[in-house]
Design an enzyme around this catalytic site. Structure first.
Site, PDB file in Angstrom:
ATOM      1  N   SER A  14       0.809  -1.237   0.000  1.00  0.00           N
ATOM      2  CA  SER A  14       0.000   0.000   0.000  1.00  0.00           C
ATOM      3  C   SER A  14       0.835   1.277   0.000  1.00  0.00           C
ATOM      4  CB  SER A  14      -0.948   0.047   1.211  1.00  0.00           C
ATOM      5  OG  SER A  14      -1.746  -1.077   1.237  1.00  0.00           O
ATOM      6  N   ASP A 148       8.269 -11.318  -0.461  1.00  0.00           N
ATOM      7  CA  ASP A 148       7.138 -12.253  -0.491  1.00  0.00           C
ATOM      8  C   ASP A 148       7.539 -13.481  -1.284  1.00  0.00           C
ATOM      9  OD1 ASP A 148       5.724 -10.230   0.677  1.00  0.00           O
ATOM     10  OD2 ASP A 148       4.489  -9.774  -1.076  1.00  0.00           O
ATOM     11  N   ILE A 149       7.127 -14.653  -0.807  1.00  0.00           N
ATOM     12  CA  ILE A 149       7.435 -15.878  -1.539  1.00  0.00           C
ATOM     13  C   ILE A 149       6.864 -15.807  -2.946  1.00  0.00           C
ATOM     14  CG2 ILE A 149       6.938 -18.357  -1.677  1.00  0.00           C
ATOM     15  CD1 ILE A 149       6.977 -18.407   1.391  1.00  0.00           C
ATOM     16  N   LYS A 188      13.480   7.291   9.788  1.00  0.00           N
ATOM     17  CA  LYS A 188      14.361   6.125   9.900  1.00  0.00           C
ATOM     18  C   LYS A 188      14.625   5.490   8.531  1.00  0.00           C
ATOM     19  CE  LYS A 188      15.213   6.036  14.230  1.00  0.00           C
ATOM     20  NZ  LYS A 188      16.627   6.301  14.598  1.00  0.00           N
ATOM     21  N   THR A 192      14.490   0.746   4.766  1.00  0.00           N
ATOM     22  CA  THR A 192      14.856   0.901   3.353  1.00  0.00           C
ATOM     23  C   THR A 192      16.161   0.160   3.055  1.00  0.00           C
ATOM     24  OG1 THR A 192      13.712   2.993   3.152  1.00  0.00           O
ATOM     25  CG2 THR A 192      15.510   2.606   1.597  1.00  0.00           C
ATOM     26  N   CYS A 382     -25.145   0.035 -14.145  1.00  0.00           N
ATOM     27  CA  CYS A 382     -25.246  -1.423 -14.232  1.00  0.00           C
ATOM     28  C   CYS A 382     -26.347  -1.947 -13.309  1.00  0.00           C
ATOM     29  CB  CYS A 382     -23.892  -2.061 -13.984  1.00  0.00           C
ATOM     30  SG  CYS A 382     -23.743  -3.635 -14.850  1.00  0.00           S
ATOM     31  N   MET A 385     -28.820   0.688 -12.721  1.00  0.00           N
ATOM     32  CA  MET A 385     -29.793   0.883 -13.805  1.00  0.00           C
ATOM     33  C   MET A 385     -30.883  -0.179 -13.716  1.00  0.00           C
ATOM     34  SD  MET A 385     -30.364  -0.909 -16.891  1.00  0.00           S
ATOM     35  CE  MET A 385     -30.811  -0.657 -18.587  1.00  0.00           C
ATOM     36  N   ARG A 463     -24.349  -9.955 -16.709  1.00  0.00           N
ATOM     37  CA  ARG A 463     -25.006 -11.126 -17.300  1.00  0.00           C
ATOM     38  C   ARG A 463     -26.484 -10.882 -17.575  1.00  0.00           C
ATOM     39  NH1 ARG A 463     -21.261 -15.167 -16.506  1.00  0.00           N
ATOM     40  NH2 ARG A 463     -20.097 -14.993 -14.554  1.00  0.00           N
ATOM     41  N   HIS A 508     -20.536   0.752 -17.921  1.00  0.00           N
ATOM     42  CA  HIS A 508     -19.799   1.395 -16.824  1.00  0.00           C
ATOM     43  C   HIS A 508     -19.068   2.642 -17.324  1.00  0.00           C
ATOM     44  CE1 HIS A 508     -20.177  -1.827 -13.755  1.00  0.00           C
ATOM     45  NE2 HIS A 508     -20.398  -2.556 -14.834  1.00  0.00           N
ATOM     46  N   GLU A 510     -17.866   4.966 -15.682  1.00  0.00           N
ATOM     47  CA  GLU A 510     -16.757   5.339 -14.788  1.00  0.00           C
ATOM     48  C   GLU A 510     -15.426   4.780 -15.275  1.00  0.00           C
ATOM     49  OE1 GLU A 510     -19.027   3.059 -14.206  1.00  0.00           O
ATOM     50  OE2 GLU A 510     -18.343   1.453 -12.890  1.00  0.00           O
TER      51      GLU A 510
HETATM   52  N1  GLN Z   1     -25.403  -8.247 -11.359  1.00  0.00           N
HETATM   53  C1  GLN Z   1     -25.790  -7.555 -12.527  1.00  0.00           C
HETATM   54  C2  GLN Z   1     -25.562  -8.350 -13.787  1.00  0.00           C
HETATM   55  O1  GLN Z   1     -24.797  -9.273 -13.805  1.00  0.00           O
HETATM   56  C3  GLN Z   1     -25.109  -6.199 -12.625  1.00  0.00           C
HETATM   57  C4  GLN Z   1     -23.629  -6.303 -12.767  1.00  0.00           C
HETATM   58  C5  GLN Z   1     -22.908  -5.007 -12.443  1.00  0.00           C
HETATM   59  O2  GLN Z   1     -23.453  -4.140 -11.785  1.00  0.00           O
HETATM   60  N2  GLN Z   1     -21.669  -4.904 -12.888  1.00  0.00           N
HETATM   61  O3  GLN Z   1     -26.132  -8.069 -14.809  1.00  0.00           O
END
Ligand code: GLN
Length: 536
Positions: A14, A148-149, A188, A192, A382, A385, A463, A508, A510
């Protein structure tokens, strides 16, 4: 010839390797280089698509339909160029490729081993992006922490790769932590030193150290780090906590990270970085003239990373509107018809988030009824909606028990149905409708006005879909399908006729909002919320 930069992390996780990688890439891009960033994740899942957001934050979907790490979102938001499935590789994918080839007989007679077969496959994946000829520089971020392994084969592959390349064709940037001990009043350097020592054990001498810190690192400390870690003093880069991730490129510029990289890689020194637009964005981000409150209704609200791209899109859209967007997370599981007014009052807009499964679904539907009836701006993404369609079906069309078959397989009104080609799918990994699809916008719709063009392409991950058997009923009552997939008539956008801003997107948006190109749906949603705030 492509140059390669590797970014490793030490001391703790992080530290923000993704942001440092994206910031360096931004500076190099602003100088005129063609840059991309890829991320190697050391876990065994083939991709993060099947991970719960609580485990790994948001799953970012690329144009070509890969389900990837959320750092790819940062890369795209900073660079404004799309990534692809080659930009995120997991241990699982590496082993899958090698094992598939073993079954094909590619290694007949040989024992298949981590070295050389797994490391060869890692190196092949490092080279893939460079070999497209599209990039002068490829930055490869190695997930996890050195020691990390599970990240060992990646580190070994980097060692081999560097040894096989020319001296100035690649370099390693090691990101590390300089903790401040309040009791001693000191920064410190020992952690590092130890983490560089560990890298040296694996055969890698880092060229540049980026030191994450809460306090400025003075010259004495820089000298000490340089001496004990065998790097030049100008290769000790301070990375101090920033108020916004979008400040980091400018902080790295001040530390001359880009210059150091250019000189070590013997790159021809192009122009000084052109960061005018970036600075303009920062100016607007930091000097808002107004403020709004947006409710983000979802069920993963305990973990802000689960909605990373959405909250970043609000930052872009807020800056565009010179408006501070305060995103308030509201747990959909805790929303009921009885407490909705109490919990949602004073908000200037509500976004109902994407998601899967029945948990919290009724709270989302309740939030939508609240904003629809009060003419408060609404944006559904998604599942958000789909919930808007369910809410309208139940409360406006009177379809009792209307639901998505994802939540209720026996619903009398399956207004959201499983997509036809999904009905044959049984495997869970990478089998949703994923990636970019075309969409035609309805003339004179709000969507067409917002985008300012009739055809768009957006990214998907789902889906289930609007059930077109109910389309006429919805349209007649005022819920308009304003975005349609031209190939199969799937409804991609719904909007309400008699509402100031009520938009649901099956895709999406975004995932495509960047600093240079804030997404128009977010920009207009924020503008609508601002208008609502001014009126009320
Ligand atoms: N669960 C819903 C679908 O599969 C919406 C998926 C989502 O919001 N990305 O259609």
């Amino acid at each position: 010839m492509t140059k390669y930069i590797f970014v490793t992390g030490g001391v703790t996780s992080s530290l923000g390797k993704g942001i440092i990688s994206a910031s360096l890439a931004k500076l190099l891009q602003a100088r005129g280089y063609r840059v991309t960033i890829q991320k190697f994740d050391p876990y065994i899942n083939i991709d993060p698509g099947t991970l719960n957001p609580y485990e790994h934050g948001e799953c970012f979907v690329t144009e070509d339909g890969a389900e990837t790490d959320l750092d790819l979102g940062h890369y795209e938001r900073f660079l404004n160029i799309p990534t692809s499935k080659a930009n995120n590789i997991t241990t699982g994918r590496i082993y899958q490729n090698v094992i598939n080839r073993e079954r094909e007989g590619a290694f007949l007679g040989k024992t298949v081993q981590v070295v050389p077969h797994i490391t060869d496959e890692i190196k092949r994946n490092i080279r893939i992006l460079g070999e497209t000829g599209n990039f002068d520089i490829v930055i490869t971020e190695i997930g996890g922490t050195v020691g990390d392994i599970e990240s060992l084969p990646f580190i070994e592959a980097v060692r081999q790769f560097r040894w096989e390349m020319g001296q100035h064709d690649s370099l390693v940037i090691h990101l590390t932590l300089i903790p401040f001990l309040a009791a001693a009043g000191e920064l410190k350097t020992k952690p590092t030193q130890h983490s560089v020592k560990m890298l040296l054990e694996y055969g890698i001498q880092p060229d540049i150290l980026v030191c994450r810190t809460e306090h400025h690192i003075n010259m004495d400390i820089r000298k000490k780090i340089a001496l004990f870690c065998n790097v030049n003093i100008n290769a000790v880069i301070e990375s101090i906590d920033a108020s916004t991730i979008y400040d980091v490129p400018l902080l790295m510029l001040k530390e001359q990270l880009d210059r150091t990289v250019i000189s070590k890689l013997k790159l021809s020194n192009k122009n000084e970085p052109d960061l005018e637009n970036w600075k303009d964005f920062l100016g607007r981000l930091k000097n808002p003239t107004s403020e709004i409150r947006i409710g983000l209704v979802g069920k993963y609200v305990e973990l802000p990373d689960a909605y990373k791209s959405i909250t970043e899109s609000f930052i872009h859209a807020g800056a565009k509107n010179e408006c501070k967007v305060k995103v308030e997370c509201i747990h959909s599981e805790h929303l009921t018809p009885e407490n909705a007014i109490e919990k949602l009052k004073g908000l200037h807009g509500i976004l109902v988030a994407p998601g899967f499964g029945v948990r919290g679904i009724e709270g989302k539907i309740e939030a939508i009824r609240y904003v629809r009836e009060r003419n408060i701006p609404f944006f559904g993404i998604c599942l958000g909606m789909q919930c808007a369609v369910i809410e309208f079906g139940r409360n406006v069309l009177g379809l009792k028990g209307a639901h998505s078959v994802e939540m209720d397989t026996d619903t009398p009104h399956p207004v959201i149905n499983m997509m036809e080609d999904q009905k044959r799918v049984t495997a869970k990994g990478g089998t949703m409708r994923l990636g970019a699809y075309d969409c035609d916008l309805k003339k004179n719709s709000k969507a067409a006005a917002i985008y300012g063009k009739p055809h768009i392409s957006e990214r998907h991950r789902h889906r289930y879909e609007f059930n077109n058997e109910y389309l006429n009923q919805y349209e007649n009552a005022g819920m308009i399908p304003s975005g349609i997939n031209p190939e199969n008539n799937l409804v991609e956008i719904v909007e309400l006729k008699n509402h100031p801003f009520f938009v649901g997107a099956q895709f999406h948006p975004e995932l495509k909002s960047t600093v240079a190109n804030p997404h128009p749906l977010f920009v207009n949603f924020v503008a609508a919320a601002l208008a609502y705030a001014r009126k009320n």
